[in-house]
Design a protein around this motif. Structure first.
Motif, PDB file in Angstrom:
ATOM      1  N   ALA A 128       8.558  22.733 -23.752  1.00 49.06           N
ATOM      2  CA  ALA A 128       9.851  22.014 -24.776  1.00 49.06           C
ATOM      3  C   ALA A 128      11.059  22.517 -24.528  1.00 49.06           C
ATOM      4  O   ALA A 128      11.892  21.555 -24.520  1.00 49.06           O
ATOM      5  CB  ALA A 128       9.236  22.506 -26.024  1.00 49.06           C
ATOM      6  N   THR A 129      11.156  23.765 -24.198  1.00 48.60           N
ATOM      7  CA  THR A 129      12.617  24.282 -24.044  1.00 48.60           C
ATOM      8  C   THR A 129      13.357  23.467 -22.675  1.00 48.60           C
ATOM      9  O   THR A 129      14.350  23.104 -22.649  1.00 48.60           O
ATOM     10  CB  THR A 129      12.727  25.787 -23.644  1.00 48.60           C
ATOM     11  OG1 THR A 129      12.034  26.285 -24.616  1.00 48.60           O
ATOM     12  CG2 THR A 129      14.019  26.131 -23.209  1.00 48.60           C
ATOM     13  N   MET A 130      12.331  23.466 -21.492  1.00 44.12           N
ATOM     14  CA  MET A 130      12.808  22.753 -20.469  1.00 44.12           C
ATOM     15  C   MET A 130      13.147  21.313 -20.716  1.00 44.12           C
ATOM     16  O   MET A 130      14.203  20.685 -20.064  1.00 44.12           O
ATOM     17  CB  MET A 130      12.089  22.821 -19.177  1.00 44.12           C
ATOM     18  CG  MET A 130      11.866  24.494 -18.710  1.00 44.12           C
ATOM     19  SD  MET A 130      13.421  25.282 -18.276  1.00 44.12           S
ATOM     20  CE  MET A 130      12.881  26.919 -18.341  1.00 44.12           C
ATOM     21  N   ILE A 131      12.583  20.690 -21.352  1.00 43.49           N
ATOM     22  CA  ILE A 131      12.599  19.280 -21.756  1.00 43.49           C
ATOM     23  C   ILE A 131      13.986  19.111 -22.423  1.00 43.49           C
ATOM     24  O   ILE A 131      14.751  18.163 -22.092  1.00 43.49           O
ATOM     25  CB  ILE A 131      11.463  18.614 -22.607  1.00 43.49           C
ATOM     26  CG1 ILE A 131      10.305  18.358 -21.593  1.00 43.49           C
ATOM     27  CG2 ILE A 131      11.731  17.462 -23.162  1.00 43.49           C
ATOM     28  CD1 ILE A 131       8.964  18.225 -22.347  1.00 43.49           C
ATOM     29  N   GLN A 132      14.032  19.974 -23.125  1.00 40.52           N
ATOM     30  CA  GLN A 132      15.332  20.051 -24.268  1.00 40.52           C
ATOM     31  C   GLN A 132      16.477  20.016 -23.400  1.00 40.52           C
ATOM     32  O   GLN A 132      17.676  19.685 -23.756  1.00 40.52           O
ATOM     33  CB  GLN A 132      15.324  20.900 -25.334  1.00 40.52           C
ATOM     34  CG  GLN A 132      14.261  20.540 -26.437  1.00 40.52           C
ATOM     35  CD  GLN A 132      14.725  19.476 -27.333  1.00 40.52           C
ATOM     36  OE1 GLN A 132      16.097  19.507 -27.932  1.00 40.52           O
ATOM     37  NE2 GLN A 132      14.209  18.348 -27.289  1.00 40.52           N
ATOM     38  N   LEU A 133      16.364  21.084 -22.355  1.00 41.41           N
ATOM     39  CA  LEU A 133      17.743  21.073 -21.422  1.00 41.41           C
ATOM     40  C   LEU A 133      17.622  20.289 -20.350  1.00 41.41           C
ATOM     41  O   LEU A 133      18.527  20.391 -19.452  1.00 41.41           O
ATOM     42  CB  LEU A 133      17.431  22.810 -20.583  1.00 41.41           C
ATOM     43  CG  LEU A 133      17.447  23.723 -21.708  1.00 41.41           C
ATOM     44  CD1 LEU A 133      16.950  25.121 -20.886  1.00 41.41           C
ATOM     45  CD2 LEU A 133      18.752  24.239 -22.302  1.00 41.41           C
ATOM     46  N   GLY A 134      16.979  19.313 -20.346  1.00 47.31           N
ATOM     47  CA  GLY A 134      17.065  18.127 -19.356  1.00 47.31           C
ATOM     48  C   GLY A 134      16.399  18.279 -18.018  1.00 47.31           C
ATOM     49  O   GLY A 134      16.777  17.534 -17.173  1.00 47.31           O
ATOM     50  N   LYS A 135      15.209  19.219 -18.096  1.00 51.04           N
ATOM     51  CA  LYS A 135      14.663  19.262 -16.827  1.00 51.04           C
ATOM     52  C   LYS A 135      13.527  18.528 -16.284  1.00 51.04           C
ATOM     53  O   LYS A 135      12.934  18.470 -15.564  1.00 51.04           O
ATOM     54  CB  LYS A 135      14.120  20.717 -16.780  1.00 51.04           C
ATOM     55  CG  LYS A 135      15.112  22.009 -16.941  1.00 51.04           C
ATOM     56  CD  LYS A 135      16.538  21.834 -15.896  1.00 51.04           C
ATOM     57  CE  LYS A 135      16.030  22.155 -14.573  1.00 51.04           C
ATOM     58  NZ  LYS A 135      17.103  21.900 -13.539  1.00 51.04           N
ATOM     59  N   VAL A 136      13.589  17.274 -17.453  1.00 45.99           N
ATOM     60  CA  VAL A 136      12.340  16.416 -17.508  1.00 45.99           C
ATOM     61  C   VAL A 136      13.000  15.133 -17.299  1.00 45.99           C
ATOM     62  O   VAL A 136      13.921  14.840 -18.304  1.00 45.99           O
ATOM     63  CB  VAL A 136      11.220  16.463 -18.089  1.00 45.99           C
ATOM     64  CG1 VAL A 136      10.560  15.543 -18.315  1.00 45.99           C
ATOM     65  CG2 VAL A 136      10.483  18.104 -18.043  1.00 45.99           C
ATOM     66  N   LYS A 137      12.627  13.810 -16.709  1.00 47.06           N
ATOM     67  CA  LYS A 137      13.166  12.631 -16.958  1.00 47.06           C
ATOM     68  C   LYS A 137      11.938  11.619 -17.227  1.00 47.06           C
ATOM     69  O   LYS A 137      10.829  11.743 -16.488  1.00 47.06           O
ATOM     70  CB  LYS A 137      13.799  12.154 -15.780  1.00 47.06           C
ATOM     71  CG  LYS A 137      14.322  10.671 -15.823  1.00 47.06           C
ATOM     72  CD  LYS A 137      15.293  10.464 -14.599  1.00 47.06           C
ATOM     73  CE  LYS A 137      15.661   8.929 -14.465  1.00 47.06           C
ATOM     74  NZ  LYS A 137      16.737   8.774 -15.664  1.00 47.06           N
TER      75      LYS A 137
END
Length: 270
Positions: free
Chosen positions: A209-218
């Motif tokens: 969830a943290t990495m998604i929030q930081l834009g690491k997933v598209k």
């Protein structure tokens, strides 16, 4: 509220040695099914901690896990999977285990009983107020972990915790406690089982969830993953083909030239 170690309570199953393999597996699985429901009850607490981690990381902070035994190993596992999955630096999420790296494979006697060592271990990383430290302990009583969070609190460093007993000493110390109460283990007090599974689920949630929030997933793709072997390169090529009308050869050549799925997609969509 009185603190009761449900992780230490007697198993609901007796005479395990008389059970057939099929019965053993059925009963273990029956107990395991209760874990996601226990995690679900803790979602509001997990959400609060994720918001804090995201805000701290945007300020340049890092996430630390501290734990002993199984809990420490689970923290190291989750931390070690962040760079290949999300393409982040290896020092963004850091797992620390009581007894040092040798304790990853072999138990280090009494390491978890030292209430001062965790802070010394954290100081090696020049820990600061932008960082977040999560203490992991199924029992919620591990001195190494509790002592580490206490020192973090004294130094204005944000603290969280993951325990599997309600109202544990660890939860009382952490600013953002998470409690996943899974109850007695199938094998009495073997917290590597349901408690360990619960901890693993929560750790997956926190970093993903943290990495998604930081834009690491598209979309739903790991567009920043490291291309460290042929399987991952093949996966990356297919990700590109899902996003862009290219054949396998074209996508593969563009990936080799640009070095990541994200850079290929950004280049093509200019």
């Amino acid at each position: 509220m009185t603190f009761i170690k449900t992780t230490e309570q007697q198993s609901q199953y007796e005479h395990l040695e008389t059970m057939s393999v099929s019965t053993l597996l059925f009963n273990i699985n029956k107990e395991d099914k209760t874990v996601p429901l226990a995690v679900e009850r803790a979602l509001p607490a997990i959400e609060k901690l994720v918001h804090v981690i995201v805000s701290k990381m945007k300020l340049g902070g890092r996430l630390f896990y501290i734990g002993a035994g199984t809990s420490g190993r689970l923290g190291i596992l989750d931390a070690s999977e962040c760079p290949p999955t999300f393409g982040v630096p290896s020092d963004l999420v850091i797992g620390i285990i009581a007894g040092g790296d040798s304790a990853i494979r072999k138990a280090v006697e009494n390491a978890e009983d030292d209430s001062t060592q965790a802070w010394l271990d954290l100081e090696k990383y020049a820990i600061n107020k932008n960082d977040v430290v999560i203490g992991i302990a199924a029992s919620g009583t591990t001195p190494y972990v509790i002592g580490g969070l206490e020192k973090c609190n004294e130094n204005n460093i944000t603290t969280g915790s993951i325990a599997c007993n309600e109202s544990s000493p660890l939860s009382m110390v952490a600013q953002f406690p998470i409690e996943i109460v899974v109850g007695a283990e199938f094998l009495t007090a073997s917290s590597r089982m349901k408690a360990g599974t619960a901890q693993k689920l929560v750790l997956n949630m926190i970093t993903t969830a943290t990495m998604i929030q930081l834009g690491k997933v598209k979309g739903n793709k790991m567009v920043d993953m490291q291309l460290s072997n042929s399987k991952l390169v093949d996966r990356a090529v297919k990700m590109i083909m899902d996003e862009i009308p290219l054949n396998y050869q074209q996508a593969s050549e563009l990936l080799e030239k640009k070095g990541s799925v994200r850079r290929v997609i950004d280049f093509y969509n200019k």
